[in-house]
Design an enzyme around this catalytic site. Structure first.
Site, PDB file in Angstrom:
ATOM      1  N   ARG A   1      -0.580  -9.220  13.017  1.00 57.62           N
ATOM      2  CA  ARG A   1      -1.202  -8.147  12.216  1.00 57.62           C
ATOM      3  C   ARG A   1      -2.022  -8.739  11.072  1.00 57.62           C
ATOM      4  O   ARG A   1      -3.059  -8.199  10.712  1.00 57.62           O
ATOM      5  CB  ARG A   1      -0.117  -7.210  11.684  1.00 57.62           C
ATOM      6  CG  ARG A   1       0.428  -6.295  12.782  1.00 57.62           C
ATOM      7  CD  ARG A   1       1.741  -5.648  12.405  1.00 57.62           C
ATOM      8  NE  ARG A   1       1.690  -4.893  11.176  1.00 57.62           N
ATOM      9  CZ  ARG A   1       2.742  -4.581  10.442  1.00 57.62           C
ATOM     10  NH1 ARG A   1       3.951  -4.954  10.833  1.00 57.62           N
ATOM     11  NH2 ARG A   1       2.615  -3.876   9.360  1.00 57.62           N
TER      12      ARG A   1
ATOM     13  N   ARG B   1      11.903  -4.999   5.073  1.00 62.48           N
ATOM     14  CA  ARG B   1      11.510  -3.610   4.818  1.00 62.48           C
ATOM     15  C   ARG B   1      12.419  -2.618   5.547  1.00 62.48           C
ATOM     16  O   ARG B   1      12.810  -2.822   6.691  1.00 62.48           O
ATOM     17  CB  ARG B   1      10.065  -3.389   5.267  1.00 62.48           C
ATOM     18  CG  ARG B   1       9.683  -1.914   5.249  1.00 62.48           C
ATOM     19  CD  ARG B   1       8.209  -1.680   5.275  1.00 62.48           C
ATOM     20  NE  ARG B   1       7.524  -2.343   6.364  1.00 62.48           N
ATOM     21  CZ  ARG B   1       6.204  -2.448   6.438  1.00 62.48           C
ATOM     22  NH1 ARG B   1       5.455  -1.951   5.474  1.00 62.48           N
ATOM     23  NH2 ARG B   1       5.649  -3.062   7.446  1.00 62.48           N
TER      24      ARG B   1
ATOM     25  N   ARG C   1     -10.095   1.094   8.367  1.00 64.67           N
ATOM     26  CA  ARG C   1      -9.555  -0.232   8.631  1.00 64.67           C
ATOM     27  C   ARG C   1     -10.534  -1.082   9.437  1.00 64.67           C
ATOM     28  O   ARG C   1     -10.236  -2.230   9.748  1.00 64.67           O
ATOM     29  CB  ARG C   1      -8.305  -0.025   9.472  1.00 64.67           C
ATOM     30  CG  ARG C   1      -7.186  -0.958   9.203  1.00 64.67           C
ATOM     31  CD  ARG C   1      -6.042  -0.357   9.973  1.00 64.67           C
ATOM     32  NE  ARG C   1      -4.854  -1.092   9.937  1.00 64.67           N
ATOM     33  CZ  ARG C   1      -3.776  -0.730   9.251  1.00 64.67           C
ATOM     34  NH1 ARG C   1      -3.780   0.354   8.516  1.00 64.67           N
ATOM     35  NH2 ARG C   1      -2.697  -1.437   9.329  1.00 64.67           N
TER      36      ARG C   1
ATOM     37  N   ARG D   1      10.979  -1.107  11.040  1.00 64.51           N
ATOM     38  CA  ARG D   1       9.844  -0.809  11.915  1.00 64.51           C
ATOM     39  C   ARG D   1       9.796  -1.798  13.076  1.00 64.51           C
ATOM     40  O   ARG D   1      10.093  -2.968  12.918  1.00 64.51           O
ATOM     41  CB  ARG D   1       8.549  -0.894  11.116  1.00 64.51           C
ATOM     42  CG  ARG D   1       8.155   0.433  10.538  1.00 64.51           C
ATOM     43  CD  ARG D   1       7.032   0.336   9.572  1.00 64.51           C
ATOM     44  NE  ARG D   1       5.850  -0.384  10.034  1.00 64.51           N
ATOM     45  CZ  ARG D   1       4.722  -0.473   9.331  1.00 64.51           C
ATOM     46  NH1 ARG D   1       4.641   0.118   8.167  1.00 64.51           N
ATOM     47  NH2 ARG D   1       3.687  -1.149   9.788  1.00 64.51           N
TER      48      ARG D   1
ATOM     49  N   LYS E   1       0.832  -1.215   0.000  1.00 67.90           N
ATOM     50  CA  LYS E   1       0.000   0.000   0.000  1.00 67.90           C
ATOM     51  C   LYS E   1       0.863   1.260   0.000  1.00 67.90           C
ATOM     52  O   LYS E   1       0.657   2.171  -0.793  1.00 67.90           O
ATOM     53  CB  LYS E   1      -0.924   0.034   1.238  1.00 67.90           C
ATOM     54  CG  LYS E   1      -1.862  -1.153   1.339  1.00 67.90           C
ATOM     55  CD  LYS E   1      -2.809  -1.023   2.522  1.00 67.90           C
ATOM     56  CE  LYS E   1      -2.121  -1.064   3.879  1.00 67.90           C
ATOM     57  NZ  LYS E   1      -1.472  -2.340   4.203  1.00 67.90           N
TER      58      LYS E   1
HETATM   59  P1  AP5 Z   1       4.734  -1.592   1.928  1.00 67.88           P
HETATM   60  O1  AP5 Z   1       4.444  -0.777   0.711  1.00 67.88           O
HETATM   61  O2  AP5 Z   1       5.414  -0.960   3.065  1.00 67.88           O
HETATM   62  O3  AP5 Z   1       3.395  -2.333   2.413  1.00 67.88           O
HETATM   63  P2  AP5 Z   1       2.129  -1.789   3.182  1.00 67.88           P
HETATM   64  O4  AP5 Z   1       0.942  -2.443   2.534  1.00 67.88           O
HETATM   65  O5  AP5 Z   1       2.139  -0.307   3.267  1.00 67.88           O
HETATM   66  O6  AP5 Z   1       2.368  -2.480   4.580  1.00 67.88           O
HETATM   67  P3  AP5 Z   1       2.258  -1.906   6.051  1.00 67.88           P
HETATM   68  O7  AP5 Z   1       2.986  -2.855   6.941  1.00 67.88           O
HETATM   69  O8  AP5 Z   1       2.640  -0.471   6.098  1.00 67.88           O
HETATM   70  O9  AP5 Z   1       0.745  -2.064   6.294  1.00 67.88           O
HETATM   71  P4  AP5 Z   1       0.048  -2.088   7.641  1.00 67.88           P
HETATM   72  O10 AP5 Z   1      -1.341  -1.892   7.179  1.00 67.88           O
HETATM   73  O11 AP5 Z   1       0.264  -3.299   8.440  1.00 67.88           O
HETATM   74  O12 AP5 Z   1       0.763  -0.936   8.496  1.00 67.88           O
HETATM   75  P5  AP5 Z   1       0.379   0.570   8.783  1.00 67.88           P
HETATM   76  O13 AP5 Z   1       1.617   1.363   8.811  1.00 67.88           O
HETATM   77  O14 AP5 Z   1      -0.737   1.003   7.932  1.00 67.88           O
HETATM   78  O15 AP5 Z   1       5.554  -2.884   1.450  1.00 67.88           O
HETATM   79  C1  AP5 Z   1       6.071  -3.829   2.393  1.00 67.88           C
HETATM   80  C2  AP5 Z   1       7.515  -4.235   1.989  1.00 67.88           C
HETATM   81  O16 AP5 Z   1       7.468  -4.967   0.767  1.00 67.88           O
HETATM   82  C3  AP5 Z   1       8.447  -3.033   1.725  1.00 67.88           C
HETATM   83  O17 AP5 Z   1       9.737  -3.358   2.144  1.00 67.88           O
HETATM   84  C4  AP5 Z   1       8.407  -2.867   0.197  1.00 67.88           C
HETATM   85  O18 AP5 Z   1       9.603  -2.307  -0.315  1.00 67.88           O
HETATM   86  C5  AP5 Z   1       8.222  -4.308  -0.250  1.00 67.88           C
HETATM   87  N1  AP5 Z   1       7.426  -4.398  -1.476  1.00 67.88           N
HETATM   88  C6  AP5 Z   1       6.358  -3.627  -1.826  1.00 67.88           C
HETATM   89  N2  AP5 Z   1       5.853  -4.031  -3.008  1.00 67.88           N
HETATM   90  C7  AP5 Z   1       6.620  -5.109  -3.411  1.00 67.88           C
HETATM   91  C8  AP5 Z   1       6.607  -5.986  -4.557  1.00 67.88           C
HETATM   92  N3  AP5 Z   1       5.697  -5.853  -5.537  1.00 67.88           N
HETATM   93  N4  AP5 Z   1       7.533  -6.976  -4.591  1.00 67.88           N
HETATM   94  C9  AP5 Z   1       8.451  -7.117  -3.603  1.00 67.88           C
HETATM   95  N5  AP5 Z   1       8.532  -6.317  -2.516  1.00 67.88           N
HETATM   96  C10 AP5 Z   1       7.620  -5.337  -2.413  1.00 67.88           C
HETATM   97  O19 AP5 Z   1      -0.168   0.466  10.287  1.00 67.88           O
HETATM   98  C11 AP5 Z   1       0.687   0.138  11.358  1.00 67.88           C
HETATM   99  C12 AP5 Z   1      -0.085   0.083  12.658  1.00 67.88           C
HETATM  100  O20 AP5 Z   1      -0.679   1.369  12.922  1.00 67.88           O
HETATM  101  C13 AP5 Z   1      -1.275  -0.895  12.681  1.00 67.88           C
HETATM  102  O21 AP5 Z   1      -0.849  -2.199  13.000  1.00 67.88           O
HETATM  103  C14 AP5 Z   1      -2.144  -0.260  13.768  1.00 67.88           C
HETATM  104  O22 AP5 Z   1      -1.659  -0.541  15.062  1.00 67.88           O
HETATM  105  C15 AP5 Z   1      -1.962   1.228  13.520  1.00 67.88           C
HETATM  106  N6  AP5 Z   1      -2.958   1.794  12.603  1.00 67.88           N
HETATM  107  C16 AP5 Z   1      -2.723   2.366  11.390  1.00 67.88           C
HETATM  108  N7  AP5 Z   1      -3.884   2.747  10.808  1.00 67.88           N
HETATM  109  C17 AP5 Z   1      -4.867   2.422  11.668  1.00 67.88           C
HETATM  110  C18 AP5 Z   1      -6.291   2.544  11.625  1.00 67.88           C
HETATM  111  N8  AP5 Z   1      -6.912   3.096  10.555  1.00 67.88           N
HETATM  112  N9  AP5 Z   1      -6.994   2.093  12.692  1.00 67.88           N
HETATM  113  C19 AP5 Z   1      -6.382   1.562  13.752  1.00 67.88           C
HETATM  114  N10 AP5 Z   1      -5.053   1.397  13.867  1.00 67.88           N
HETATM  115  C20 AP5 Z   1      -4.294   1.825  12.817  1.00 67.88           C
HETATM  116 MG    MG Z   2       2.386   1.094   4.847  1.00 66.53          MG
END
Ligand code: AP5
Ligand code: MG
Length: 220
Positions: free
Chosen positions: A167, A123, A88, A156, A13
């Protein structure tokens, strides 16, 4: 364009949001990034969120909803925005409807659970901007250093394998129901239904980006 990008942890994402933001000249709003910055700053929100995030749980809906409402009221969102990681939960989706904020597009990036863990454990992140890299799949030009600023990259805290697995469970239980919600958007919402696209997150970063671009270009 008001777009929401939906998908499991590690689906890509953040990576794909960077491309869409640059193609459409709109800001990408990642609630995860905003929370991590609050944790680093030690703000009241950050103190509340820190242990919840480390455990791979979701931060309470009311805190997140308030955060997002303030953010999308800012001037740079007037032409549109990308929501990465929000809504979410069903109550978060309902809060957008209650605030009369319509989404034009919901884009699901789909990826199998097995692929995720490998992506997450490699990552690297630039904390100030949220730019995302991967040691093997999307490496920075110089090891462990951000391409644009030259500042160090970090891992992270919630990217340890056991936390990643939790997660993923949280995603299946609490976030996946949003797919059905947006595909069958309630007619009594009082807002137009967003267009729903599912794009496979498999393949290289560039292959996924090409699929995302093609979907967005074809929208009627
Ligand atoms: P990346 O692009 O970083 O993936 P992502 O989908 O953004 O993954 P996240 O871990 O950020 O998602 P998340 O939803 O768990 O975390 P968030 O920060 O939103 O890609 C991942 C890796 O793969 C990278 O190294 C990238 O380079 C690599 N990659 C990408 N595409 C690739 C490809 N095609 N091939 C190979 N490699 C690839 O949330 C974190 C925490 O915040 C949550 O757990 C929660 O506690 C809190 N939080 C955030 N939003 C909310 C909400 N709305 N409500 C409640 N709690 C929330
Ligand atoms: Mg992300």
């Amino acid at each position: 364009m008001r777009l929401m990008i939906l998908g499991c942890p590690g689906a890509g994402k953040g990576t794909q949001s960077q491309f869409i933001a640059s193609d459409y000249a709109i800001p990408s709003i990642s609630t995860g990034e905003m929370l991590r910055q609050a944790v680093t700053a030690g703000s009241e929100l950050g103190q509340k969120a820190k242990s919840i995030m480390q455990a791979g749980q979701l931060v309470p809906d009311d805190l997140i909803i308030a955060l997002v409402k303030v953010r999308i009221a800012q001037a740079d969102c007037a032409k549109g925005f990308i929501l990465d990681g929000f809504p979410r939960t069903l109550p978060q989706a309902q809060a957008l409807i209650d605030a009369k904020i319509a989404l034009d597009v919901v884009l699901e990036l789909s990826l199998d659970d097995e692929e995720i863990v490998h992506r997450m454990t490699g990552r690297l992140v630039h904390p100030a901007s949220g730019r995302v890299y991967h040691r093997d799949f999307n490496p920075p030009k110089q090891a462990n250093v951000d391409d644009l600023t030259g500042e160090p990259l970090i891992q992270r805290e919630d990217d340890q394998e056991s936390t990643v697995r939790h997660r993923i469970e949280v995603y299946h239980a609490q976030t996946k129901p949003l797919i059905d919600f947006y595909q069958h958007f309630p007619v009594d919402a009082g807002l137009p239904a967003p267009q729903f696209y599912r794009v496979s997150g498999l393949g290289t970063v560039e292959e996924v980006a090409a699929r995302v671009r093609a979907s967005l270009k074809n929208r009627g």
